[in-house]
Design an enzyme around this catalytic site. Structure first.
Site, mmCIF file in Angstrom:
data_model
loop_
_atom_site.group_PDB
_atom_site.id
_atom_site.type_symbol
_atom_site.label_atom_id
_atom_site.label_comp_id
_atom_site.label_asym_id
_atom_site.label_seq_id
_atom_site.Cartn_x
_atom_site.Cartn_y
_atom_site.Cartn_z
ATOM 1 N N ASP A 54 0.874 -1.162 0.000
ATOM 2 C CA ASP A 54 0.000 0.000 0.000
ATOM 3 C C ASP A 54 0.915 1.216 0.000
ATOM 4 O OD1 ASP A 54 -1.626 2.186 0.695
ATOM 5 O OD2 ASP A 54 -2.966 0.940 1.915
ATOM 6 N N VAL A 55 0.897 1.996 -1.084
ATOM 7 C CA VAL A 55 1.878 3.071 -1.251
ATOM 8 C C VAL A 55 1.707 4.196 -0.239
ATOM 9 C CG1 VAL A 55 2.183 2.582 -3.703
ATOM 10 C CG2 VAL A 55 0.487 4.304 -2.984
ATOM 11 N N ASN B 176 2.376 4.260 -10.533
ATOM 12 C CA ASN B 176 1.065 4.353 -11.174
ATOM 13 C C ASN B 176 -0.088 4.343 -10.183
ATOM 14 O OD1 ASN B 176 -0.851 4.036 -13.552
ATOM 15 N ND2 ASN B 176 -1.272 2.141 -12.439
ATOM 16 N N TYR C 246 -8.435 16.037 -6.945
ATOM 17 C CA TYR C 246 -7.676 15.173 -7.857
ATOM 18 C C TYR C 246 -6.744 16.019 -8.719
ATOM 19 C CZ TYR C 246 -6.680 11.927 -11.672
ATOM 20 O OH TYR C 246 -6.045 11.154 -12.619
ATOM 21 N N LYS D 258 -2.550 15.897 -8.914
ATOM 22 C CA LYS D 258 -1.760 15.615 -10.114
ATOM 23 C C LYS D 258 -0.855 16.791 -10.489
ATOM 24 C CE LYS D 258 -3.030 11.383 -10.747
ATOM 25 N NZ LYS D 258 -2.051 10.284 -10.591
#
Length: 248
Positions: A60-61, A87, A153, A157
């Site tokens: 789990d990043v 990713n 979001y 990014k």
């Protein structure tokens, strides 16, 4: 590409999954990671059927100890990491900014931003002894544009793209390259969650100069290129793959 060692987070679906197959077909040894054991083991088995070596390591990043274990496990299994693809990502809670909470913001940033930071931190440490390597972060068309109802979001990014450029400068002299790909609308589970009807997708496609959405395989081809020696003088760049959407 033969004998490259490639690590991919968020590899169980969409662009990550397509990248795993694309690298495997080029002869790379691939470590895929995600949070679902059964799906991960099944993917690794499919990749091995192509004739190469592949492993699944659960991580789990959002948690540094798991990211470190993922990187250490990859090095223990294959001796090094040549290419890392960050990713793992989430669209978070789509809606007006006034509908967001501290928890919904944190949930998006923990995966999209903190996960990318932790990935790069440990991937760079693993690549430094060899004096070379390629890191590819997955951003979005919204990483350099604004979009209503997806403000958190979008902000996450933007952060990924800023991190990509800044870290590329930090490690450029070490021989490690850091780039990002920025997909436009792509046929993934994320798109299907956001736009659930054929009519909605048709509307999105109509607004793209190429009049269609992209495929995960098309993004995977770009990721493989950035991971290869064909892109050996490319670092700190954001590569859009959006059917021309960002051109106008």
């Amino acid at each position: 590409m033969t004998e490259q060692v490639v690590l991919i987070t968020g590899a169980l679906t969409g662009i990550g999954r397509a990248a795993a197959f694309a690298f495997a077909r080029e002869g790379a040894k691939v470590v895929v990671s995600g949070r679902r054991d059964a799906a991960g083991e099944a993917l690794a088995a499919e990749l091995r059927q192509l004739g190469g070596e592949a492993e699944f390591i659960r991580a789990d990043v959002r948690h540094e100890e798991e990211v470190k274990a993922l990187v250490d496990g990859t090095v223990a299994r294959f001796g090094r990491i040549d290419v890392a693809v960050n990713n793992a990502g989430t669209e978070g809670q789509i809606g007006l900014l006034t509908e967001q909470t501290a928890d919904s913001v944190a949930a998006t940033f923990d995966t999209n931003v903190v996960g990318t930071v932790l990935g790069m931190k440990h991937q760079i440490k693993a690549m430094q002894p060899a004096g070379r390597g390629s890191i590819i972060n997955v951003s979005s068309l919204l990483g350099h544009r604004g979009f209503a109802y997806a403000s958190i979001y979008t902000a996450s990014k933007h952060a990924v793209e800023g991190l990509t450029k800044a870290v590329a400068l930090e490690v450029a002299e070490s021989g490690i390259r850091v780039n990002a790909v920025a997909p436009g609308a792509t046929e993934t589970g994320m798109l299907n969650r956001i736009v659930s009807t054929d009519e909605g997708k048709a509307g999105i496609a109509a607004d793209i100069p190429m009049k269609r959405v992209g495929t995960p395989e098309e993004l995977a081809n770009l990721i493989v290129f950035l991971g290869s020696d064909k892109a050996s003088f490319v670092t700190g760049q954001i590569y859009s793959a959006d059917g021309g959407k960002n051109a106008g």
